[in-house]
Design an enzyme around this catalytic site. Structure first.
Site, short mmCIF file in Angstrom:
data_model
loop_
_atom_site.label_atom_id
_atom_site.label_comp_id
_atom_site.label_asym_id
_atom_site.label_seq_id
_atom_site.Cartn_x
_atom_site.Cartn_y
_atom_site.Cartn_z
N ASP A 13 3.05 -5.16 -12.59
CA ASP A 13 2.77 -4.23 -11.49
C ASP A 13 3.88 -3.20 -11.36
O ASP A 13 5.04 -3.45 -11.73
CB ASP A 13 2.67 -4.98 -10.16
CG ASP A 13 1.36 -5.74 -10.02
OD1 ASP A 13 0.47 -5.54 -10.86
OD2 ASP A 13 1.24 -6.52 -9.06
N PHE A 14 3.54 -2.05 -10.81
CA PHE A 14 4.50 -0.98 -10.52
C PHE A 14 5.73 -1.52 -9.78
O PHE A 14 6.87 -1.18 -10.11
CB PHE A 14 3.78 0.08 -9.66
CG PHE A 14 4.68 1.10 -9.02
CD1 PHE A 14 5.24 2.13 -9.77
CD2 PHE A 14 4.94 1.04 -7.65
CE1 PHE A 14 6.05 3.08 -9.17
CE2 PHE A 14 5.75 1.98 -7.04
CZ PHE A 14 6.31 3.00 -7.81
#
Length: 312
Positions: free
Chosen positions: A67-68
């Site tokens: 994930d970011f």
């Protein structure tokens, strides 16, 4: 870890066929958007321009995703053959991954298996999120398993927090974040699945880190252990006061686990995606399910695009 920049890419493993990098938090892996000034793709192109492959969409073959907001170990294949061998390890569930996290509250059980099925949230305004089975609007929930081991109890900015080691045994989107939230112990700094609070109360990052990664390919065992970012010397807001289980001991168990040899059935010095064994008990062997047409189509799509679905 300092905030990410094009120059400060950290490489924790390198061979002829693979790189493992320690991805910064709040950095995307790749993007075609002009406004994304910093991505892992751009860091790699800056550091290793000679390794970029113009035949790929983003120049590099990312074997999986983070994930970011998640930091930590991420593997990059440097050629088609290596990417294919890594894919087969993911498909056959031979990859071992372990994450560190700070979660809200003091988790009372020192070890547990979280088994909530996870599906897509169809509720208006939440369609970008996932949810557990039984939640209103939950679509197509799939079996999901996460092992949680408590390392320490303490305080973060004065609030009770637990430091945990998370081992995903399945790979659903946002799995670790959803499972921790469903337990009532959301990850500190998770603005999607965490407790609602004012922006001023939010920590500087989401406290989820891909700590350990092992991919036992047929030609080499790609293994990397990244530095622990959740220590008081790096974040003065985190103040541990009770040791529950030493992290070093759990890492030794991860490293010592043996892989089944796909050709002979004997052990190899790497491990499948099975939970850490309890003292005196060997880890269970996961059942191997036949590949469906949909899975094969997904495999062919991945082999053409060199990307996987987000796994945490």
């Amino acid at each position: 870890m300092e905030p990410g920049s094009v120059e400060n890419l950290c490489v924790v493993y390198r061979s002829r066929d693979f790189l493992v990098v320690n991805k910064h938090w709040d950095v995307r892996i790749d993007s075609k958007a002009w406004w994304e000034t910093l991505t892992l793709q751009k860091q790699l192109q800056h550091r290793f321009p000679e390794l970029a492959d113009p035949d790929t969409c983003y120049g590099f073959r990312f074997c999986h995703q983070l994930d970011f907001s998640t930091s930590g170990a991420l593997c990059v294949a440097l050629n088609k053959a290596a990417a294919g061998s890594a894919y087969r390890c993911f498909k056959d569930r031979k990859v071992t991954k372990a994450y560190l996290a700070l979660v809200r509250g003091h988790v009372q059980e020192s070890r547990m298996t979280i088994s909530y099925a996870i599906g897509k949230n169809s509720t208006e305004g939440r369609t970008h999120t996932m949810c557990i089975e039984g939640t209103q609007g939950c679509e197509n929930p799939k079996p999901s398993l996460t092992e949680l081991m408590v390392l320490e109890h303490g305080l973060y900015a004065g609030d009770p927090v637990s430091k945990v080691l998370l081992q995903p045994l399945t790979g659903r989107t946002h799995q670790l974040r959803v499972h921790c939230s469903a337990l009532g112990h959301p990850i500190v700094g998770d603005q999607t699945y965490g407790q609602a609070s004012s922006q001023e109360d939010q920590p500087f990052r989401m406290m989820l880190h891909a700590f350990y990664l092992r991919i036992p390919t047929c030609t080499e065992c790609v293994e990397a252990c990244t530095p622990d970012p959740f220590v008081p010397t790096l974040d003065a807001c985190w103040s541990p006061h009770t040791l529950v289980q030493p992290l070093d001991e759990l890492v030794q168990v991860l490293r010592a686990a043996a892989d089944p040899d796909p050709t002979e059935g004997g052990p190899r010095p790497c491990s499948p995606s099975t939970p850490l064994p309890a003292p005196g008990r060997p880890p269970p062997t996961p059942a191997k399910l036949p590949e469906t047409e949909a899975q094969r189509a997904s495999c062919l799509k991945w082999l053409s695009e060199w990307t996987l679905e987000p796994d945490n």
